[in-house]
Design an enzyme around this catalytic site. Sequence first.
Site, PDB file in Angstrom:
ATOM      1  N   GLY A  32     -11.431 -10.026   1.791  1.00  0.00           N
ATOM      2  CA  GLY A  32      -9.953  -9.747   1.259  1.00  0.00           C
ATOM      3  C   GLY A  32      -9.056 -10.914   1.530  1.00  0.00           C
ATOM      4  N   VAL A  33      -7.626 -10.754   1.267  1.00  0.00           N
ATOM      5  CA  VAL A  33      -6.605 -11.588   1.505  1.00  0.00           C
ATOM      6  C   VAL A  33      -6.711 -12.178   3.130  1.00  0.00           C
ATOM      7  CG1 VAL A  33      -4.752  -9.839   1.669  1.00  0.00           C
ATOM      8  CG2 VAL A  33      -4.274 -12.428   1.303  1.00  0.00           C
ATOM      9  N   LYS A  53     -19.311  -6.819   2.531  1.00  0.00           N
ATOM     10  CA  LYS A  53     -20.277  -5.960   2.591  1.00  0.00           C
ATOM     11  C   LYS A  53     -20.891  -5.769   0.911  1.00  0.00           C
ATOM     12  CE  LYS A  53     -18.202  -1.386   3.009  1.00  0.00           C
ATOM     13  NZ  LYS A  53     -18.213  -0.189   3.765  1.00  0.00           N
ATOM     14  N   GLN A  65      -1.486  -4.099  -7.071  1.00  0.00           N
ATOM     15  CA  GLN A  65      -0.847  -4.261  -8.502  1.00  0.00           C
ATOM     16  C   GLN A  65       0.703  -4.947  -8.455  1.00  0.00           C
ATOM     17  OE1 GLN A  65      -0.538  -0.313  -9.982  1.00  0.00           O
ATOM     18  NE2 GLN A  65      -2.682  -0.148 -10.404  1.00  0.00           N
ATOM     19  N   GLY A  66       1.508  -4.140  -7.400  1.00  0.00           N
ATOM     20  CA  GLY A  66       2.800  -4.614  -7.519  1.00  0.00           C
ATOM     21  C   GLY A  66       2.896  -5.803  -7.191  1.00  0.00           C
ATOM     22  N   GLY A  67       2.810  -6.494  -5.979  1.00  0.00           N
ATOM     23  CA  GLY A  67       2.843  -8.058  -5.931  1.00  0.00           C
ATOM     24  C   GLY A  67       3.282  -8.133  -4.435  1.00  0.00           C
ATOM     25  N   GLU A 136      10.960  -3.356  -5.646  1.00  0.00           N
ATOM     26  CA  GLU A 136      10.416  -2.014  -5.106  1.00  0.00           C
ATOM     27  C   GLU A 136      11.081  -1.278  -4.358  1.00  0.00           C
ATOM     28  OE1 GLU A 136       5.907  -2.106  -4.993  1.00  0.00           O
ATOM     29  OE2 GLU A 136       6.032  -4.291  -5.584  1.00  0.00           O
ATOM     30  N   ASP A 235     -15.032   0.856   8.571  1.00  0.00           N
ATOM     31  CA  ASP A 235     -16.020   0.438   9.334  1.00  0.00           C
ATOM     32  C   ASP A 235     -15.500  -0.712  10.476  1.00  0.00           C
ATOM     33  OD1 ASP A 235     -17.846   1.390   7.536  1.00  0.00           O
ATOM     34  OD2 ASP A 235     -17.944  -0.627   6.441  1.00  0.00           O
ATOM     35  N   HIS A 256       0.478   7.281  -1.188  1.00  0.00           N
ATOM     36  CA  HIS A 256       1.148   6.986  -2.441  1.00  0.00           C
ATOM     37  C   HIS A 256       1.481   8.193  -3.466  1.00  0.00           C
ATOM     38  CE1 HIS A 256       2.403   4.678  -5.961  1.00  0.00           C
ATOM     39  NE2 HIS A 256       2.395   3.655  -5.133  1.00  0.00           N
ATOM     40  N   ARG A 302       8.583   6.723  -0.535  1.00  0.00           N
ATOM     41  CA  ARG A 302       7.099   7.243  -0.753  1.00  0.00           C
ATOM     42  C   ARG A 302       6.853   8.358  -0.226  1.00  0.00           C
ATOM     43  NH1 ARG A 302       3.328   1.640  -1.034  1.00  0.00           N
ATOM     44  NH2 ARG A 302       4.227   1.128  -2.925  1.00  0.00           N
ATOM     45  N   HIS A 361      -3.296   5.387   0.652  1.00  0.00           N
ATOM     46  CA  HIS A 361      -3.147   4.462   0.224  1.00  0.00           C
ATOM     47  C   HIS A 361      -3.411   3.267   1.153  1.00  0.00           C
ATOM     48  CE1 HIS A 361      -1.780   1.610  -2.764  1.00  0.00           C
ATOM     49  NE2 HIS A 361      -0.764   1.136  -2.036  1.00  0.00           N
ATOM     50  N   GLU A 385      -5.711  -5.315   6.831  1.00  0.00           N
ATOM     51  CA  GLU A 385      -5.158  -3.751   6.998  1.00  0.00           C
ATOM     52  C   GLU A 385      -6.192  -3.208   8.313  1.00  0.00           C
ATOM     53  OE1 GLU A 385      -5.165  -1.735   3.405  1.00  0.00           O
ATOM     54  OE2 GLU A 385      -5.204   0.285   4.295  1.00  0.00           O
ATOM     55  N   ARG A 396       4.869   1.516   5.907  1.00  0.00           N
ATOM     56  CA  ARG A 396       5.207   0.131   5.405  1.00  0.00           C
ATOM     57  C   ARG A 396       5.913  -0.099   4.213  1.00  0.00           C
ATOM     58  NH1 ARG A 396       1.580  -2.597   1.013  1.00  0.00           N
ATOM     59  NH2 ARG A 396       1.494  -0.338   0.214  1.00  0.00           N
TER      60      ARG A 396
HETATM   61  C1  LIG Z   1      -4.516   0.165  -5.440  1.00  0.00           C
HETATM   62  C2  LIG Z   1      -4.004  -0.648  -4.660  1.00  0.00           C
HETATM   63  C3  LIG Z   1      -2.668  -1.209  -4.747  1.00  0.00           C
HETATM   64  C4  LIG Z   1      -1.927  -1.904  -3.728  1.00  0.00           C
HETATM   65  N1  LIG Z   1      -0.986  -2.818  -4.277  1.00  0.00           N
HETATM   66  C5  LIG Z   1      -0.417  -3.518  -3.375  1.00  0.00           C
HETATM   67  C6  LIG Z   1       0.553  -4.412  -3.431  1.00  0.00           C
HETATM   68  O1  LIG Z   1       1.143  -4.583  -4.756  1.00  0.00           O
HETATM   69  N2  LIG Z   1       1.191  -5.200  -2.643  1.00  0.00           N
HETATM   70  C7  LIG Z   1       0.864  -5.291  -1.444  1.00  0.00           C
HETATM   71  O2  LIG Z   1       1.318  -5.928  -0.366  1.00  0.00           O
HETATM   72  N3  LIG Z   1      -0.313  -4.339  -0.717  1.00  0.00           N
HETATM   73  C8  LIG Z   1      -0.828  -3.763  -1.750  1.00  0.00           C
HETATM   74  N4  LIG Z   1      -1.917  -2.973  -1.464  1.00  0.00           N
HETATM   75  C9  LIG Z   1      -2.554  -2.902  -0.370  1.00  0.00           C
HETATM   76  C10 LIG Z   1      -3.244  -4.206  -0.012  1.00  0.00           C
HETATM   77  O3  LIG Z   1      -3.865  -4.557  -1.327  1.00  0.00           O
HETATM   78  C11 LIG Z   1      -3.994  -4.377   1.048  1.00  0.00           C
HETATM   79  O4  LIG Z   1      -3.446  -3.735   2.277  1.00  0.00           O
HETATM   80  C12 LIG Z   1      -4.726  -5.616   1.520  1.00  0.00           C
HETATM   81  O5  LIG Z   1      -5.188  -6.131   0.418  1.00  0.00           O
HETATM   82  C13 LIG Z   1      -5.719  -5.503   2.657  1.00  0.00           C
HETATM   83  O6  LIG Z   1      -6.232  -6.842   2.739  1.00  0.00           O
HETATM   84  P1  LIG Z   1      -7.529  -6.963   3.760  1.00  0.00           P
HETATM   85  O7  LIG Z   1      -8.031  -8.514   3.790  1.00  0.00           O
HETATM   86  O8  LIG Z   1      -7.051  -6.466   5.255  1.00  0.00           O
HETATM   87  O9  LIG Z   1      -8.659  -5.869   3.309  1.00  0.00           O
HETATM   88  P2  LIG Z   1      -9.475  -5.835   1.676  1.00  0.00           P
HETATM   89  O10 LIG Z   1      -8.690  -6.581   0.718  1.00  0.00           O
HETATM   90  O11 LIG Z   1      -9.665  -4.367   1.677  1.00  0.00           O
HETATM   91  O12 LIG Z   1     -10.851  -6.530   2.286  1.00  0.00           O
HETATM   92  C14 LIG Z   1     -11.856  -6.145   2.978  1.00  0.00           C
HETATM   93  C15 LIG Z   1     -13.088  -6.780   3.251  1.00  0.00           C
HETATM   94  O13 LIG Z   1     -13.762  -6.296   4.272  1.00  0.00           O
HETATM   95  C16 LIG Z   1     -15.223  -6.182   3.624  1.00  0.00           C
HETATM   96  N5  LIG Z   1     -16.014  -5.054   4.709  1.00  0.00           N
HETATM   97  C17 LIG Z   1     -15.658  -3.979   5.075  1.00  0.00           C
HETATM   98  N6  LIG Z   1     -16.514  -3.390   5.724  1.00  0.00           N
HETATM   99  C18 LIG Z   1     -17.510  -4.125   5.882  1.00  0.00           C
HETATM  100  C19 LIG Z   1     -18.779  -4.187   6.652  1.00  0.00           C
HETATM  101  N7  LIG Z   1     -19.028  -3.121   7.203  1.00  0.00           N
HETATM  102  N8  LIG Z   1     -19.429  -5.176   6.742  1.00  0.00           N
HETATM  103  C20 LIG Z   1     -18.959  -6.404   5.991  1.00  0.00           C
HETATM  104  N9  LIG Z   1     -17.832  -6.520   5.276  1.00  0.00           N
HETATM  105  C21 LIG Z   1     -17.208  -5.475   5.183  1.00  0.00           C
HETATM  106  C22 LIG Z   1     -15.209  -5.813   2.563  1.00  0.00           C
HETATM  107  O14 LIG Z   1     -16.348  -5.995   1.774  1.00  0.00           O
HETATM  108  C23 LIG Z   1     -13.984  -6.659   1.872  1.00  0.00           C
HETATM  109  O15 LIG Z   1     -14.476  -7.936   1.687  1.00  0.00           O
HETATM  110  C24 LIG Z   1      -2.594  -2.227  -2.682  1.00  0.00           C
HETATM  111  C25 LIG Z   1      -3.931  -1.315  -2.272  1.00  0.00           C
HETATM  112  C26 LIG Z   1      -4.317  -0.786  -3.161  1.00  0.00           C
HETATM  113  C27 LIG Z   1      -5.853   0.079  -2.801  1.00  0.00           C
END
Ligand SMILES: Cc1cc2nc3c(=O)[nH]c(=O)nc-3n(C[C@H](O)[C@H](O)[C@H](O)COP(=O)(O)OP(=O)(O)OC[C@H]3O[C@@H](n4cnc5c(N)ncnc54)[C@H](O)[C@@H]3O)c2cc1C
Length: 579
Positions: A32-33, A53, A65-67, A136, A235, A256, A302, A361, A385, A396
């Site tokens: 992810g990001v 995974k 979605q939002g930004g 927002e 995980d 949410h 929220r 959420h 996250e 948040r």
């Molecule tokens: C529908 C929705 C809308 C949202 N809108 C917003 C928004 O507008 N603005 C905002 O700031 N936030 C928003 N959020 C929250 C935000 O998207 C997340 O908090 C953020 O993207 C988390 O990023 P991350 O890199 O920590 O994890 P993630 O982007 O969830 O990436 C997790 C990664 O870990 C990997 N992984 C997990 N378990 C394993 C494993 N056992 N082995 C190997 N890999 C694994 C997955 O495959 C994935 O690649 C939203 C969330 C959702 C669900």
Amino acid sequence: MNRTFEQRRYLIPFRTGLLPQIFCDTLVLGSGVAGLRSAVGAAHNGQVIVLAKDSLELTNTAWAQGGIAAVLRSNTDQGDSVRLHIEDTLTAGAGLCDPEIVDLICTQAGERIEEIIDWGMRFDRDDGGHLMRGREGGHNAHRVYHSGGDATGAELQRTLIDRVQEHENIRLFDRCFAIDLLTLNDAPGSPVLGAMTWHPKYGLQVIWARTTIMAMGGAGQVFRETTNPRVATADGIAMGYRAGAQLADMEFVQFHPTTLYVPGAARSLISEAVRGEGAHLLDHAGNRFMPAIHELAELAPRDVVARAIVRQIAQQGGKHVWLDCRHIEHFANRFPSINHELRSFGLDATQDLIPVHPAAHYMIGGLRTDARTRTSLPNLLAVGESSCTGLHGANRLASNSLLEGLVMGAIAGEQAAARADEGPVSPASIVSAIEDSSHAELDLDDVRSSLRSCMWINAGVERTPTRLDDACDMLDFWGRYTLDKIFETPEGWEVQNMLTTSALIARAAASRACSIGTHTLIGDASDEDRTRCFEHAVWTRGHGEPSWVARIPDLQEHARGRKPTIREPNPSPRVSEDA
Ligand SMILES: Cc1cc2nc3c(=O)[nH]c(=O)nc-3n(C[C@H](O)[C@H](O)[C@H](O)COP(=O)(O)OP(=O)(O)OC[C@H]3O[C@@H](n4cnc5c(N)ncnc54)[C@H](O)[C@@H]3O)c2cc1C
């Protein structure tokens, strides 16, 4: 925590010496990001492996979605400032934010947005070519940058994947499941040396790394109702706990208020921006109920809106309330992805009322880190996250999580690149000698769906001490007959991780005796309990109970047993205005 959750160090038996070995300087768990931004930074110095995974694109990030919230140099002349962004974040966090982290992330936000634009991210622009900014809930200014209307996450994910794919120092392992962090030994604070992984084609593999970056996202799937994709099975949090890392703020889960309620279908988010454009919430008699509950009506925080919907449903019966968007002009243009989703269920936002319902959420708690993304375990950094930096406090602020992933990912990447100069870690002979249990077996699918229902009903939007204790008992029971087993595929490991994380959330919620931020407890706390309202509960495997900390110590000093450095306390609590 019950002994069931304390005992297991590794999920599977193995001897590292007998398995295929892979070496790198930095192992990034998650695409992810947070993970991808970390990988780009780490690749400045050393070989990097990124694990996902599923496909690289299936992440919470891609579903955002939002930004992204930020104050750029170009918009400070319009009444906004970094100081105001900081204040809004602290207000949303309800007194539990770490002010140093809030300051760091809000201050670096502009730089990170400008960087991602340089890397090719296409934010929405007006006819004059200026970046468009949304507003927002909880933000006192227009500072949310978005792409494709409501498809910011997908564009961010695309940009970062393009960036890592073109880097020769980065190898991408998709469909590779991280089972456990490897530590030198089982003693508390033992250094992390990499991870045990499983790939459907290559089987078990050991990946050794000088630095491991935990970026495995959230825990939405532990609740029956969630906006999160199926990969969000907690995980990373469970892996960190087994390895002995400190976890914090596990009771804080953001719910949410508005997800599409279609029986049998996954819950898709109906962004808050839709209410921002004027959508109304209606009860089953067609009446608006939010104006009587909060002065901001549908744009109340929220947690306030989610609670109001849950109470409305309890009073009127049924499973949902209605969202009325019929008066919003150009709905399909402003919200193309949401419109597409609604259409797939035969709903037309200009004609039909939309059935909506709250859902889990965002996971606020996670692996506790300091400002340099260091966890309590040497060699292990955590971002995004699955980390708990203290940015979000008890609630948040909307659109601050993608921002956190970008800023803290950049910091983690720099840290890892610098550490690569220390040279590769020496592979260790690690033996996990566990035997399968002869005790009764439970059906895995049943445990998964029962735990999700249990968490939604008893540890969801509204909680009571009795129900939380009962939830802990149920989780202990399922844990006793599931955590003692050895599984050979991700389905089993995910349920084991979901059980561990659910137990931590429920136990943490039961331990926090007053309502604050996203944690709504029905029933009064005693005065003694209230003194803990503004402390953080820290959980470490083997300790049974949390330790309560009022302030954030330097984690690595803490891990080495030195006297912790104490930072200034949080500002006085204020009413949350997050939405
Ligand atoms: C529908 C929705 C809308 C949202 N809108 C917003 C928004 O507008 N603005 C905002 O700031 N936030 C928003 N959020 C929250 C935000 O998207 C997340 O908090 C953020 O993207 C988390 O990023 P991350 O890199 O920590 O994890 P993630 O982007 O969830 O990436 C997790 C990664 O870990 C990997 N992984 C997990 N378990 C394993 C494993 N056992 N082995 C190997 N890999 C694994 C997955 O495959 C994935 O690649 C939203 C969330 C959702 C669900």
